[in-house]
Design a protein around this motif. Structure first.
Motif, PDB file in Angstrom:
ATOM      1  N   ARG A  32       0.849  -1.187   0.000  1.00 23.57           N
ATOM      2  CA  ARG A  32       0.000   0.000   0.000  1.00 23.57           C
ATOM      3  C   ARG A  32       0.880   1.231   0.000  1.00 23.57           C
ATOM      4  O   ARG A  32       1.865   1.289   0.733  1.00 23.57           O
ATOM      5  CB  ARG A  32      -0.855   0.076   1.275  1.00 23.57           C
ATOM      6  N   LEU A  33       0.461   2.190  -0.787  1.00 19.94           N
ATOM      7  CA  LEU A  33       1.161   3.469  -0.783  1.00 19.94           C
ATOM      8  C   LEU A  33       0.274   4.507  -0.123  1.00 19.94           C
ATOM      9  O   LEU A  33      -0.920   4.577  -0.413  1.00 19.94           O
ATOM     10  CB  LEU A  33       1.472   3.898  -2.225  1.00 19.94           C
ATOM     11  N   ALA A  34       0.853   5.266   0.755  1.00 18.87           N
ATOM     12  CA  ALA A  34       0.077   6.345   1.385  1.00 18.87           C
ATOM     13  C   ALA A  34       0.870   7.633   1.248  1.00 18.87           C
ATOM     14  O   ALA A  34       2.101   7.613   1.241  1.00 18.87           O
ATOM     15  CB  ALA A  34      -0.176   6.023   2.842  1.00 18.87           C
ATOM     16  N   ALA A  35       0.153   8.744   1.147  1.00 21.33           N
ATOM     17  CA  ALA A  35       0.819  10.047   1.030  1.00 21.33           C
ATOM     18  C   ALA A  35       0.138  11.030   1.974  1.00 21.33           C
ATOM     19  O   ALA A  35      -0.725  11.809   1.549  1.00 21.33           O
ATOM     20  CB  ALA A  35       0.761  10.546  -0.410  1.00 21.33           C
ATOM     21  N   PRO A  36       0.507  10.963   3.234  1.00 21.26           N
ATOM     22  CA  PRO A  36      -0.135  11.879   4.180  1.00 21.26           C
ATOM     23  C   PRO A  36       0.466  13.271   4.115  1.00 21.26           C
ATOM     24  O   PRO A  36       1.652  13.436   3.860  1.00 21.26           O
ATOM     25  CB  PRO A  36       0.165  11.230   5.537  1.00 21.26           C
ATOM     26  N   TYR A  37      -0.362  14.274   4.360  1.00 19.82           N
ATOM     27  CA  TYR A  37       0.139  15.641   4.411  1.00 19.82           C
ATOM     28  C   TYR A  37      -0.390  16.341   5.645  1.00 19.82           C
ATOM     29  O   TYR A  37      -1.391  15.910   6.239  1.00 19.82           O
ATOM     30  CB  TYR A  37      -0.190  16.410   3.131  1.00 19.82           C
ATOM     31  N   PHE A  38       0.286  17.410   6.001  1.00 17.34           N
ATOM     32  CA  PHE A  38       0.065  18.021   7.314  1.00 17.34           C
ATOM     33  C   PHE A  38       0.025  19.538   7.214  1.00 17.34           C
ATOM     34  O   PHE A  38       0.497  20.131   6.246  1.00 17.34           O
ATOM     35  CB  PHE A  38       1.186  17.587   8.276  1.00 17.34           C
ATOM     36  N   VAL A  89       7.626  21.958 -16.521  1.00 12.74           N
ATOM     37  CA  VAL A  89       7.306  23.376 -16.350  1.00 12.74           C
ATOM     38  C   VAL A  89       5.783  23.571 -16.305  1.00 12.74           C
ATOM     39  O   VAL A  89       5.262  24.367 -15.524  1.00 12.74           O
ATOM     40  CB  VAL A  89       7.968  24.195 -17.472  1.00 12.74           C
ATOM     41  N   GLU A  90       5.095  22.802 -17.117  1.00 13.24           N
ATOM     42  CA  GLU A  90       3.624  22.817 -17.073  1.00 13.24           C
ATOM     43  C   GLU A  90       3.109  22.330 -15.727  1.00 13.24           C
ATOM     44  O   GLU A  90       2.143  22.891 -15.182  1.00 13.24           O
ATOM     45  CB  GLU A  90       3.042  21.910 -18.165  1.00 13.24           C
ATOM     46  N   LEU A  91       3.757  21.296 -15.221  1.00 11.52           N
ATOM     47  CA  LEU A  91       3.348  20.752 -13.922  1.00 11.52           C
ATOM     48  C   LEU A  91       3.433  21.820 -12.838  1.00 11.52           C
ATOM     49  O   LEU A  91       2.625  21.846 -11.909  1.00 11.52           O
ATOM     50  CB  LEU A  91       4.240  19.560 -13.526  1.00 11.52           C
ATOM     51  N   ARG A  92       4.425  22.685 -12.982  1.00 11.25           N
ATOM     52  CA  ARG A  92       4.539  23.764 -11.991  1.00 11.25           C
ATOM     53  C   ARG A  92       3.269  24.588 -11.977  1.00 11.25           C
ATOM     54  O   ARG A  92       2.785  25.012 -10.933  1.00 11.25           O
ATOM     55  CB  ARG A  92       5.763  24.628 -12.315  1.00 11.25           C
ATOM     56  N   LYS A  93       2.745  24.787 -13.170  1.00 11.55           N
ATOM     57  CA  LYS A  93       1.519  25.595 -13.226  1.00 11.55           C
ATOM     58  C   LYS A  93       0.300  24.788 -12.831  1.00 11.55           C
ATOM     59  O   LYS A  93      -0.575  25.253 -12.103  1.00 11.55           O
ATOM     60  CB  LYS A  93       1.296  26.121 -14.657  1.00 11.55           C
ATOM     61  N   THR A  94       0.217  23.545 -13.352  1.00 11.69           N
ATOM     62  CA  THR A  94      -1.041  22.800 -13.197  1.00 11.69           C
ATOM     63  C   THR A  94      -1.105  21.995 -11.910  1.00 11.69           C
ATOM     64  O   THR A  94      -2.167  21.841 -11.319  1.00 11.69           O
ATOM     65  CB  THR A  94      -1.242  21.830 -14.379  1.00 11.69           C
ATOM     66  N   LEU A  95       0.013  21.473 -11.510  1.00 12.70           N
ATOM     67  CA  LEU A  95       0.000  20.555 -10.363  1.00 12.70           C
ATOM     68  C   LEU A  95       0.291  21.264  -9.056  1.00 12.70           C
ATOM     69  O   LEU A  95      -0.271  20.917  -8.003  1.00 12.70           O
ATOM     70  CB  LEU A  95       1.040  19.454 -10.623  1.00 12.70           C
ATOM     71  N   LEU A  96       1.178  22.238  -9.116  1.00 14.40           N
ATOM     72  CA  LEU A  96       1.634  22.866  -7.876  1.00 14.40           C
ATOM     73  C   LEU A  96       0.496  23.346  -6.978  1.00 14.40           C
ATOM     74  O   LEU A  96       0.538  23.107  -5.768  1.00 14.40           O
ATOM     75  CB  LEU A  96       2.603  24.011  -8.183  1.00 14.40           C
ATOM     76  N   PRO A  97      -0.482  24.018  -7.537  1.00 14.94           N
ATOM     77  CA  PRO A  97      -1.531  24.549  -6.651  1.00 14.94           C
ATOM     78  C   PRO A  97      -2.192  23.475  -5.783  1.00 14.94           C
ATOM     79  O   PRO A  97      -2.677  23.779  -4.696  1.00 14.94           O
ATOM     80  CB  PRO A  97      -2.541  25.154  -7.633  1.00 14.94           C
ATOM     81  N   SER A  98      -2.194  22.243  -6.287  1.00 11.54           N
ATOM     82  CA  SER A  98      -2.887  21.224  -5.494  1.00 11.54           C
ATOM     83  C   SER A  98      -1.936  20.405  -4.615  1.00 11.54           C
ATOM     84  O   SER A  98      -2.368  19.536  -3.871  1.00 11.54           O
ATOM     85  CB  SER A  98      -3.655  20.268  -6.409  1.00 11.54           C
ATOM     86  N   LEU A  99      -0.653  20.697  -4.701  1.00 17.42           N
ATOM     87  CA  LEU A  99       0.298  19.900  -3.923  1.00 17.42           C
ATOM     88  C   LEU A  99       0.502  20.483  -2.538  1.00 17.42           C
ATOM     89  O   LEU A  99       0.839  21.658  -2.409  1.00 17.42           O
ATOM     90  CB  LEU A  99       1.651  19.848  -4.641  1.00 17.42           C
ATOM     91  N   PRO A 100       0.333  19.670  -1.546  1.00 18.81           N
ATOM     92  CA  PRO A 100       0.584  20.183  -0.198  1.00 18.81           C
ATOM     93  C   PRO A 100       2.077  20.361   0.042  1.00 18.81           C
ATOM     94  O   PRO A 100       2.897  19.684  -0.577  1.00 18.81           O
ATOM     95  CB  PRO A 100       0.047  19.078   0.720  1.00 18.81           C
ATOM     96  N   LYS A 101       2.389  21.253   0.930  1.00 18.23           N
ATOM     97  CA  LYS A 101       3.805  21.523   1.224  1.00 18.23           C
ATOM     98  C   LYS A 101       4.399  20.428   2.112  1.00 18.23           C
ATOM     99  O   LYS A 101       5.480  19.920   1.866  1.00 18.23           O
ATOM    100  CB  LYS A 101       3.916  22.886   1.892  1.00 18.23           C
ATOM    101  N   HIS A 102       3.682  20.102   3.148  1.00 20.71           N
ATOM    102  CA  HIS A 102       4.262  19.185   4.141  1.00 20.71           C
ATOM    103  C   HIS A 102       3.712  17.790   3.922  1.00 20.71           C
ATOM    104  O   HIS A 102       2.752  17.378   4.567  1.00 20.71           O
ATOM    105  CB  HIS A 102       3.952  19.688   5.554  1.00 20.71           C
TER     106      HIS A 102
END
Lengths: 534, 495, 424
Positions: free
Chosen positions: A258-264, A306-319
């Motif tokens: 199982r893969l998990a990706a918890p964020y905080f 570079v596209e990912l920076r625009k499209t993905l970044l907003p939804s990526l949690p920092k921690h």
């Protein structure tokens, strides 16, 4: 190079296995981080080898070393040889390319170790081990690196350090050609007891061999070692389709993984959760790729990243971190998942579901288990070169987040200058926890362009500033970052560190060097000079 | 001016020692000196000239400096008697440096699971303090109450939780040491940046044991005090379980037990795990034949002990899950698990192995004396080694009933530590003579089969080092670096 | 093209050694993990993709010159492209394959020539084929088949046999079979016969760029005259020349280019070709380099590298990253799976990361022992997966595999897919 010495090498190895053709030598001079030395921005390091040798046995290695001692030459051994560390640090150095020593001699299933020669890479060892239900630590630098070199001579952390430990401790018996040509076999090997232990009799010579980092060629040549293997609960193979990492998909996702990706909310909770994951002993692998780095290097090509920076970044949690659970029974999986949920509840963690869906799930699982090309792609493709700051930062509970905060803060300033890849200061990568939390680790990948002198300078300045900042806060100085900065300036690698220390390790390290290398034959550019230089 | 006798003529002045340490910390009481002149090992007896008890780093530094100036051998001792390995018996006379006076627990940190102890701290004291923080230190099999924690760690004595035995160096982390040169050094991250206090203020706990490009801790371990004198050590602690469920697995089939042990360790099921033969088990639990509640005679030859545990997270679930998984493995191997077997309960054993041995030390119970033969070997060779020792014992008409066998998986399953105990009556010269012959012949026979004596003691030492001339030569170089005047425990190891 | 055009590229090798291995996640055994015959055989780093980049850069910067040892290094390489596939999984600026080829152009320009290659070029110049065989006999393979002659008449499909299939008697059945199957499917097929010339791919590979330019012009003219819509070839080398090399030198074949297997697979899907029962046989398929990773259409790029997000390099306009993913992999497999009695088992090194047969890049001509060593490695791999036969679809591969087995007692079988399609 002395022609008699060369003739002698030819007679030992055969003329096909020695060369002093300048073109061939330049192939060994050209190195990652070569751009950080010398007077130009080419990747050629400052020193060409005197010749290149290709031994195939320990005896041949010994003979080469003896020739060097006899003729006043130095030598530098390399296995897969990635990075300026592997190249000569001065003139008149015989390069020993250990490529022909590539035997996987034995996999012992009950004592769980493999005996390897230098040119067995992690990917090869892993695939053979997995077939037998065993696994090894595959380091972040990539599974194309040498298992032996990592265990005896280098540094290299891995996402699966959480369950399998850092490779400083994953070595048993070792066969070692000392710089004077003597051969010492560590532990049980020297006493006729096989490969089972690298310590003793009496004091362990493993303590001379390495610390967090090895001698990187400065103390001779390691020709065989036993690498510890661990249980592998996954399938014997992980077949996938497609070759580009971001396209790669497992043909079948194993049921017991199982893969998990918890964020905080914040780094404190993030670290708290990591510590609990460690103490609960549930994780097979843990990892961090900060979003700044992820959106720089994980597209199928730079344009996509570079596209990912625009499209993905907003939804990526920092921690956020990822962890992989592998269970040996459905009950165990149930338990692990239950514990994880409890930990998240206690620390306010949430699961980042996008990563857990097929697609990202496959890519990350492969990354955590096998490594593949994704790590190298992530840090090299965007700008052409990288060097982590905080490389060698082994921390503990109270220091990890301090270092993360510190490096991010300083890096942001440099990133603003435009001289590095803009990862927003969030270029972190690391296994985060080692040995179920007994150690913590983090480095901050810093991407620079090897063709741009100002970019190289920015990297070196950033490295020095972060190292100094950590030292002034009485935190561990990341030594591998230190080596790079020091070598780029032609300075002894330890001298910048010692002023901060309460114990001068140089004294003892130099004595080891003098005792075991009386003729100063092993190229010590990454280790310590035979004599103190003013 | 009273000079203390020494080989070669130059002596440490008693007055100087008293000046440095105080009258109460210098002893030349004949009774006490005699105690240090020999131990339970076969090392030849030799009386020291004096015993000093330093109480601080500075005093240790002063003693070593003075010993260096006067060429006086120093023998550091941190554990109390009885001693068993001959490592504290002065080969060339000299001064016993009794470190037991430095007995502070300097630091315990739950968050980083670490403790800092001085050499005189013993397991009982440390475990009690750790317990308050919800921690424990994995321990060797029932050490004697006088055993020093640091001493045990510096000897690389394996503990009984293989899952947590990450390396032969475990659980030792960093050390502060004064070398034979008189130089003080702190190992691993304790070397800096910053002083210890500054490090701790910044959140560090002297936990990372690796130095940058060397690991001095590994060199100090197994050195028997011949390279430096340690003044504090940090040790890696683990969480105290909230729930424990121990089991006994008795069997006459050692191979099957080894297989079971392999899978338990490999799959990280359970914590404590070790294998004892009947003699050792009976001695450990204090229920030998002649005792009222003796373990029954038809108890199988071997017993594997293991213990499941649960901690902060769903302890019952964890224990239940692991028990189920283990029972499947055991069933496949055809060996049942017991919570109680005959009149012995696993809980009783757990209680015993969770603390140092009550007095008398368990190994002395059967006959009053014990000669250990410890070595490391591989999985497949364990039964072979057992056969060898049995043959040697029979050859010399030594009773099998006096042979204790202890098998300990180490390093998370990468190897086995075997500790064969020869129980005998030390007051009988005849038995002592027999033991010596047996020890030597068995040692050689085991080595010939590939047993690795990683920490050789007393009269076996020379033959062990001579088997590995290259390592021996390398170690002599190390000795010349850290103790060029050979004042620290001279005559030990290969120097 | 010149080394100068790759100046930036030559400084962007990161020395990671991925060029020495198949994609790491695809490694199935240690034995068959290497991807580069040259470094696998000769071991010096200079023999690897990254090593050649360093070598080229060294020569470009004037740090070294082409010595006899370097000449050998340059030409002991099949230019199979596996280094480039691996490299381009990591980065996109470094072009190890193109740089390795540039070195050969430089060698030829500087007069550093191998006699064996000179012989081959001589053969091409005189007889339009690398063997020096009489041009007049080139079309003999087609005798009696009733194929149109596109020198005189128009045809929808130009069947380009290629030099190997035109002249090698051992492969006669294959080329005749291929043409026959197309005819049987009712297709309008013509050939140039003795007027057909070499594609020039081999010349290009050994550094004779101009020679290939001539051949490209020839075939362009022929296509135009024939009014054909498709150019079909059974030769993987020619296929790669048409799809990759010609666009590299800016010669566009304005026609659909197909390998015979692509067409056969399509015909099978459409029901116009029904494979015959071959009898029970376990086979494994060898992906020819020139059909697979080097069978991608090359997209020329005349652009610049731009900086975004600080120092991140992006191409402007977008640039093709050649990873071989656009090559021909499925059609041959579809064909094999459709033949009754045939059981297909895969080797470990397949598709984009297939191990080279050993024949390419002028190696077969100049370094026969190396060429055959490479082939034997592949045969070993085929046997290791339990195959009774190795099947491929390239005349050069087949020739080389057969040659590698000649002096051995080994009766391991080598087939072309067409042979299996034809049945007994």
């Amino acid at each position: 190079m002395d022609k008699n010495a060369y003739k002698m090498l030819e007679s030992i190895l055969g003329p096909d296995n020695v060369s002093r053709d300048p073109g061939v030598l330049d192939a060994y001079t050209y190195q990652w981080m070569g751009e950080m030395t010398g007077n130009d921005v080419t990747r050629f390091g400052p020193f060409r080898p005197a010749c290149v040798t290709l031994p195939s046995t320990t005896q041949e290695v010994q003979s080469i070393v003896r020739v060097c001692n006899r003729y006043g030459l130095k030598f530098k051994a390399q296995s897969t040889g990635w990075g300026l560390y592997a190249s000569p640090g001065e003139e008149r150095v015989v390069q020993i390319d250990l490529r022909r020593m590539n035997r996987l001699i034995e996999i012992n299933e009950r004592d769980m170790y493999a005996v390897v020669e230098p040119y067995v890479i992690w990917a090869q060892l892993q695939v053979e081990a997995m077939r037998k239900g065993l696994n090894c630590v595959t380091i972040g630098a990539g599974s194309c690196t040498s298992a032996l070199a990592n265990c005896t001579s280098m540094m290299g952390v891995a996402n699966n350090n959480v369950s399998m430990g850092y490779n400083e401790r994953n070595v048993l018996g070792v066969e070692w050609v000392l710089p004077d040509g003597e051969i010492v076999r560590l532990g049980s090997l020297g006493s006729g007891g096989g490969w089972i232990s690298g310590d003793g009799p009496g004091p362990s010579l493993r303590g001379i061999m390495r610390g967090t980092l090895g001698a990187l060629g400065g103390l001779g040549v390691f020709t065989k070692c036993a690498v510890r293997l661990y249980h592998w609960g996954g399938p014997p193979d992980l077949p996938s389709k497609n070759i580009v990492s971001m396209d790669e998909r497992l043909l079948e996702y194993p049921e017991n993984i199982r893969l998990a990706a918890p964020y905080f909310e914040n780094r404190i909770n993030f670290e708290e959760a990591l510590a609990k994951v460690g103490e609960a002993e549930i994780a097979y692998a843990v990892g961090l790729v900060e979003r700044g780095l992820m959106t720089l290097g994980l597209g199928k090509e730079n344009l996509e990243s570079v596209e990912l920076r625009k499209t993905l970044l907003p939804s990526l949690p920092k921690h956020i971190f990822v962890l992989l659970l592998i269970a040996n029974s459905p009950r165990e999986m149930e338990y692990q998942e239950k514990v994880l949920e409890q930990i998240l509840e206690q620390t306010g963690g949430k699961r980042f579901e996008m990563v857990e869906e097929p697609g990202f799930r496959d890519i990350i699982t492969l990354l955590l288990v096998k490594g593949g090309s994704a790590p190298a792609r992530g840090v090299f493709s965007p700008t052409g070169s990288f060097s982590p700051i905080l490389c060698g930062f082994f921390g503990t509970r109270r220091t990890l987040t301090k270092a993360m905060d510190d490096s991010e803060e300083i890096k942001k300033r440099y990133v603003k200058s435009g001289l590095l890849a803009d990862d927003m200061g969030e270029g972190g990568w690391g296994p985060l926890v080692i040995d179920h939390g007994h150690m913590e680790y983090f480095e901050n990948e810093t991407l620079f362009d090897p063709n741009v002198p100002e970019s190289i300078k920015a990297l070196v300045d950033l490295t020095e500033e972060t190292n100094t900042s950590l030292a002034e806060k009485n935190l561990v100085i990341p030594f591998l970052s230190q080596i790079k900065a020091a070598r780029s300036k032609g300075l002894p690698v330890h001298d910048a560190i010692v002023p901060y220390m309460n114990s001068d390790h140089r004294i003892w390290q130099r004595k080891f060097k003098q005792a075991f290398d009386p003729n100063d034959a092993a190229d010590s550019c990454n280790y310590i000079d035979w004599e103190e230089k003013s | 001016m009273v000079l203390l006798k020494n080989e070669g003529g130059i002596m440490m002045e008693r007055e100087k020692l008293v000046d440095l340490l105080g009258e109460q910390s210098v002893s030349y009481d004949p009774e006490t000196l005699k105690k240090y002149s020999q131990d339970h090992s076969l090392a030849p007896s030799r009386e020291p000239s004096c015993i000093v008890r330093p109480g601080s780093l500075e005093q240790v530094q002063d003693i070593i400096r003075l010993a260096g100036e006067t060429n006086t051998p120093l023998i550091p001792v941190s554990s109390g008697e009885p001693h068993f390995h001959g490592d504290t018996v002065p080969v060339l006379g000299g001064v016993i440096m009794d470190m037991s006076g430095m007995n502070k627990i300097r630091m315990i940190d739950r968050k980083d699971r670490v403790a800092m102890v001085e050499p005189g701290v013993r397991f009982t004291d440390l475990q009690a303090e750790l317990k308050k923080e919800g921690l424990r230190l994995p321990m060797p099999l029932c050490p004697r109450v006088t055993k020093s924690v640091a001493g045990s760690c510096l000897e690389r004595e394996p503990h009984i939780i293989p899952k947590y035995h990450l390396d032969h160096s475990d659980p030792l982390l960093c050390n502060e040491v004064v070398f034979g040169t008189g130089d003080t050094f702190r190992t691993g991250e304790a070397a800096g940046p910053g002083t210890l206090e500054e490090q701790q203020q910044s959140g560090r706990r002297q936990k990372i044991s690796m130095g940058i490009q060397m690991n001095i801790n590994r060199i100090l371990q197994g050195a028997q005090g011949t390279l430096g004198v340690v003044t504090w050590s940090t040790v890696k602690c683990e969480l105290l379980p909230l729930l424990q469920k121990p089991f006994l697995v008795p069997s006459d089939d050692l191979q099957r037990l080894l297989e079971l042990a392999h899978w338990l360790v490999r799959l990280r099921l359970g914590d404590e795990l070790f294998i004892l033969n009947w003699n050792n088990l009976a001695a450990l639990v204090g229920r030998s034949n002649d005792e009222p509640n003796a373990i029954m005679k038809d108890y199988p030859e071997w017993t594997l002990f293991f213990c499941l545990s649960g901690g902060e997270f769903f302890p019952e679930d964890r224990v239940k899950q692991q028990e189920k998984d283990i029972s499947i493995i055991a069933k496949n191997l055809g060996i049942p698990l017991y919570e109680t077997f005959c009149n012995l309960s696993a809980k009783e054993v757990l209680k015993l192995v969770s603390s140092p041995s009550p007095e008398p030390y368990w190994k002395l119970r059967p006959r009053g004396g014990c000669q250990d033969i410890p070595f490391i070997t591989s999985f497949h060779k364990v039964p072979e080694m057992v056969d060898v020792i049995k043959q040697e014992v029979l050859k010399r008409n030594f009773p099998l009933s006096s042979l204790g066998l202890y098998i300990q998986p180490v390093c998370q399953g990468h190897g086995h530590h075997c500790e064969f105990c020869l129980f005998y009556d030390p007051s009988s010269p005849e038995q002592r003579g027999k033991i010596k012959d047996l020890y030597l012949s068995a040692g050689k026979a085991l080595m010939d089969k590939g047993a690795f004596f990683s920490r050789p003691y007393d009269i076996l030492t020379e033959s062990v080092y001579n088997r590995d001339g290259a390592s021996r030569d390398a170690l002599r170089k190390i000795k010349r670096i850290f103790d060029p005047n050979n004042i620290l425990n001279p005559g030990k190891l290969c120097f | 093209m010149a080394l100068h055009d790759y100046e930036k590229s030559m400084n962007y090798c990161i020395r990671c050694s991925h060029c020495k291995w198949i994609p790491l996640n695809k490694i199935k055994s240690k034995r068959f993990s290497g991807n580069c015959p040259a470094v696998s055989r000769y071991n010096f780093h200079s023999y690897s993709g990254g090593g050649r980049v360093a070598l080229a850069y060294s020569i470009f910067l004037g740090r070294t010159q082409i010595s006899s040892e370097i000449l050998e290094t340059i030409y002991r390489c099949q230019l199979c492209g596996s280094c480039q596939v691996a490299c381009h999984l990591i980065g996109e600026i470094c072009e190890p394959l193109e740089i390795a080829r540039e070195l050969r152009f430089k060698c030829v320009e500087d007069g550093e020539l191998l006699p064996e290659h000179m012989l081959m070029i001589e053969g091409m110049r005189k007889e339009d084929n690398p063997f020096g065989e009489p041009k007049a006999k080139r079309g003999d393979w087609a005798d009696g088949l009733g194929l149109k002659n596109i020198n005189n008449e128009k045809a929808d499909i130009i069947f380009h046999a290629g030099c190997m299939f035109s002249y090698d008697q051992d492969l006669r059945d294959v080329v005749r079979g291929a043409a026959t199957l197309l005819l049987q499917a009712g297709l309008d097929v013509g050939i140039a016969g003795h007027e057909e010339a070499c594609c020039g791919g081999r010349a290009f590979d050994v550094g004779y760029r101009g020679q290939m330019e001539n051949y490209a012009d020839d075939i362009i003219a022929r296509i135009k005259a024939a009014g054909a819509t498709k150019l079909v070839t059974p030769c993987a080398d020619c296929y790669s020349a048409f799809k990759q090399f010609y666009p590299m030198i800016r010669k566009e074949l304005d026609i659909e280019i197909l390998h015979t297997t692509e067409y056969f697979a399509q015909l099978i899907r459409e029901g116009r070709l029904r494979p015959k029962d071959r009898g029970s046989l376990t086979v494994t398929y060898h992906d020819p380099c020139h059909l697979g990773r080097l069978g991608e259409t090359y997209v020329p790029w005349e652009g610049k590298w731009k900086k975004v997000l600080g120092q991140v390099n992006i191409p402007e306009p977008p640039k093709q990253i050649r990873r071989g993913t656009g090559g021909v992999y499925e059609p041959p497999r579809e064909i094999l799976r459709s033949i009754p009695g045939i059981k297909l088992v895969e080797m470990e090194r397949i598709r984009e990361y297939s191990w080279c047969c050993g024949a390419g890049g002028g190696v077969k001509e100049a370094y026969e022992d190396f060429s055959e060593w490479t082939a034997r490695e592949r045969i070993e791999e085929a046997k290791s997966v339990g195959a009774e036969a190795l099947v491929t679809t390239c005349g050069w591969c087949e020739r080389n595999f057969r040659d590698a087995l000649i002096d051995t007692a080994d009766d391991f079988k080598i087939f072309d897919i067409t042979e299996l399609l034809m049945g007994d």
